[in-house]
Scaffold this active site. Sequence first.
Site, PDB file in Angstrom:
ATOM      1  CG  HIS A 128       0.591   6.499   5.833  1.00 29.72           C
ATOM      2  ND1 HIS A 128       1.766   6.941   6.397  1.00 29.72           N
ATOM      3  CD2 HIS A 128       0.808   5.205   5.477  1.00 29.72           C
ATOM      4  CE1 HIS A 128       2.664   5.950   6.383  1.00 29.72           C
ATOM      5  NE2 HIS A 128       2.101   4.886   5.840  1.00 29.72           N
ATOM      6  CD  GLN A 174       3.440   5.685   2.556  1.00 27.52           C
ATOM      7  OE1 GLN A 174       2.444   5.136   2.117  1.00 27.52           O
ATOM      8  NE2 GLN A 174       4.496   4.998   2.961  1.00 27.52           N
ATOM      9  N   GLY A 188       0.810  -1.217   0.000  1.00 27.00           N
ATOM     10  CA  GLY A 188       0.000   0.000   0.000  1.00 27.00           C
ATOM     11  C   GLY A 188       0.838   1.258   0.000  1.00 27.00           C
ATOM     12  CB  CYS A 215       5.676   1.799   6.832  1.00 23.46           C
ATOM     13  SG  CYS A 215       5.132   3.332   6.080  1.00 23.46           S
ATOM     14  CG  LEU A 216       6.504   0.941   0.657  1.00 22.94           C
ATOM     15  CD1 LEU A 216       5.733   1.302  -0.614  1.00 22.94           C
ATOM     16  CD2 LEU A 216       7.632  -0.033   0.343  1.00 22.94           C
ATOM     17  CG  HIS A 268       0.034   0.765   7.362  1.00 23.02           C
ATOM     18  ND1 HIS A 268       1.105   0.308   8.101  1.00 23.02           N
ATOM     19  CD2 HIS A 268       0.552   1.652   6.480  1.00 23.02           C
ATOM     20  CE1 HIS A 268       2.209   0.913   7.688  1.00 23.02           C
ATOM     21  NE2 HIS A 268       1.902   1.735   6.704  1.00 23.02           N
ATOM     22  CD  GLU A 269      -0.975   2.181   2.982  1.00 23.18           C
ATOM     23  OE1 GLU A 269      -0.596   3.370   2.910  1.00 23.18           O
ATOM     24  OE2 GLU A 269      -0.179   1.231   3.094  1.00 23.18           O
TER      25      GLU A 269
HETATM   26 CO    CO Z   1       2.968   3.055   5.533  1.00 22.96          CO
END
Ligand code: CO
Length: 151
Positions: free
Chosen positions: A134, A51, A46, A88-89, A130-131
């Site tokens: 953000h 991000q 995701g 997480c990226l 999670h997303e």
């Molecule tokens: Co993330």
Amino acid sequence: MAIRNIVQIGDEVLRKRSSEVTDFGEKTHQLLEDMKQTLAKANGIGLAAPQIGVLRRIFIINLDGVLYECINPKIIKQSGKQIDTEGCLSVRGKYGTVERPKKVTITAQDRFGKHFIVNAQGLLARAFCHENDHLDGIIYVDKCTDLAEEN
Ligand code: CO
């Protein structure tokens, strides 16, 4: 179309609240395409717009061959709990254990502004939570109990 740079933890853009999306035209479609390419390149599940430095309420999830494009998402129902590891990226090289609801129902708009509902459980429910976090400036490390380095 372009692969965008993924912002890393410590950058304050990840801590801001994203704004509602009102444009469902070319500009938003372009952003979604960039996000899709960026997510594919990073091999992630995701990606949320903040991000890549864009403070708009948009995230995408690509899980089991299904792509979800969620604009102005809201978690309208949640139940149960699941405890599992998450990464997480924007937090490269780390992972940690986070408690999430087992099941969630989310509403969102697609790229044309059409509303839809998804019922999710397990990893998909975790990814939605999670997303969605953000978009409110929350990163999983805020909720995790044991942040560790990846081998
Ligand atoms: Co993330």
